[in-house]
Write an enzyme that holds these catalytic residues in place. Structure first.
Site, PDB file in Angstrom:
ATOM      1  CB  SER A 143      -0.693  -0.290   1.594  1.00 43.48           C
ATOM      2  OG  SER A 143      -1.883   1.275   1.282  1.00 43.48           O
ATOM      3  CG  ASP A 348       7.030  25.246   0.041  1.00 48.47           C
ATOM      4  OD1 ASP A 348       5.918  23.830   0.429  1.00 48.47           O
ATOM      5  OD2 ASP A 348       7.746  25.522   1.281  1.00 48.47           O
ATOM      6  CG  HIS A 401      -5.229  -2.427  -0.065  1.00 43.70           C
ATOM      7  ND1 HIS A 401      -4.559  -1.697  -0.899  1.00 43.70           N
ATOM      8  CD2 HIS A 401      -4.969  -1.761   0.759  1.00 43.70           C
ATOM      9  CE1 HIS A 401      -3.598  -0.450  -0.883  1.00 43.70           C
ATOM     10  NE2 HIS A 401      -3.847  -0.786   0.693  1.00 43.70           N
TER      11      HIS A 401
END
Length: 420
Positions: A143, A348, A401
């Site tokens: 993951s 940023d 998953h």
């Protein structure tokens, strides 16, 4: 590096050795503040195991420590490797980040900005240098750990012998908006699968939402359970191991007309971020590259009216989305609200991936892509697989998953791909 005193022990035919390392908080400022990372090495209790190559395991998350139990994949891995279970910075025994520890930091948001994949990879390189010297090692990323592995391939491929990824190929240029715009339909599909298995729960979920509006239902910590927090229980629908959790909660939801104490206690354990505050605080930041994430999951949700609890339709549960109001309602997150807001506004963020480097990749890479993965978008994963030179994907709908932790066959299949 120093070995934690008394951390070598044996059980279940394995030897466990703990290691603790002091690393820079900000790797670009090696003389600045420092934190500690902790890793547990696991190998078979066999002299031959000492000469096996190292395999670093990177846990999913963000903000989750390495496993403490013996997952099925570990039993398979130690037959070929000395496995290193890293508590990624801020988790487990690696200078944990909690509301308590962040209260002692002058700039919590600035501090948290150094807990993404790029910093985790830099930590891993220092750990590799101690354990393996100048020898590259193998990496297994599950993951978010797979996201970290792709960052590793982008910026420190010289440290890698081979890479195995399970349910964790990120979109290289996907924004947070892209991620959640693709995620909401998958979550709705998992809701439909859930109600197909438990059709009686559709009316029961609506009854709970109505009760939460009428009653002042308090969780064990004294905070109120609101309908929208109840709705976040859908985060578990993408896991095979926890897919049925919601049903087991709902079948004991009421004690007469009131919500039961058993239900409220179990819901609290399932939705509270007290154990994993870093997951909530830094979750959207893992997608930030050059722009602010700006609470993307919250903004994009308006495009999917099926989740609107006020529309009077059937209740649809949300998934792995973090909303700003959670930092008003979850007591574990309330002290972190300011830091989370500043992280959401940070514009940023440095790049996490290098597409040009990945296109020229020379490290053997294999990846399991789960066809019906609720958490990681299949199409984005396959686009990345096509971008990374030499990457061999295995697309399967046999597992959810958490397939790596459910069957030894997942790792076994990927190791066979590496050998081919």
């Amino acid at each position: 590096m120093r070995e934690a005193r008394g951390m070598m022990h044996r059980h279940s035919g394995l030897i466990f050795t703990g290691h603790t390392l002091s690393v820079p908080l900000e790797h670009r400022r090696p003389t600045g503040p420092r934190i500690e990372i902790f890793a547990r090495e696991v190998r078979e209790n066999d002299p031959a195991a000492e000469s096996r190559p190292f395999l670093l395991y990177l846990q999913g998350g963000p903000g989750h420590r390495a496993p403490r139990e013996l997952p099925v994949w570990l039993r398979r891995a130690v037959r070929d490797y000395r496995v290193v279970l890293l508590d990624q910075r801020g988790t487990g025994r690696s200078t944990p980040l909690t509301r308590q520890t962040l209260a002692r930091v002058d700039d919590p948001a600035g501090h948290l900005a150094h807990f993404r994949a790029d910093s985790i990879v830099a930590d891993a390189e220092l750990l590799r240098a101690h354990l393996a010297g100048d020898r590259p090692w193998s990496v297994l990323g599950q993951s978010f750990g797979g996201f970290c592995a792709v960052t590793y391939l982008s910026f420190a491929p010289q440290g890698l012998r081979e890479v195995i990824i399970t349910g964790g190929l990120p979109g290289l240029t996907a924004t947070a908006e892209d991620v959640y715009r693709a995620a909401y339909p998958r979550v709705l599909a998992h809701n439909e699968r859930y109600y197909a298995r438990y059709p009686e729960d559709e009316a029961l979920a609506r009854r709970v939402v109505d009760a939460l509006r009428d009653q002042d239902a308090r969780l064990p910590g004294g905070d109120r359970l609101t309908p929208r927090r109840f709705q976040t229980l859908g985060i578990h629908l993408g896991s095979q191991a926890r897919f049925d959790l919601l049903h087991h909660l709902l079948e004991e939801a009421f004690a007469g007309p009131e919500l039961s104490e058993v239900f409220l206690r179990r819901v609290d354990a399932a939705i509270s971020f007290a154990e994993f505050p870093l997951f909530a605080t830094a979750h959207e930041a893992i997608y930030g590259q050059g722009a602010a994430t700006g609470w993307a999951a919250h903004r994009v949700r308006d495009e999917f009216p099926a989740f609107d609890l006020d529309a009077g339709g059937p209740v649809r549960f949300t998934g792995e989305m973090i909303y700003p109001w959670l930092f008003e309602e979850d007591p574990a997150l309330i002290p972190l609200a300011g830091a989370a807001g500043r992280l959401a506004a940070k514009d940023d963020w440095p790049a996490l991936y290098d597409p040009a480097r990945l296109a020229a990749n020379e490290v053997p890479v294999v990846a399991a892509v789960y066809h019906d993965d609720m958490y990681v978008d299949r199409d984005m994963s396959l686009a990345t697989a096509a971008t990374v030179k030499g990457l061999r994907p295995w697309v399967t709908n046999e597992y959810a998953h958490d397939g790596l932790g459910r069957s030894e066959r997942v790792l076994d299949r990927l190791l066979e791909l590496l050998k081919d």
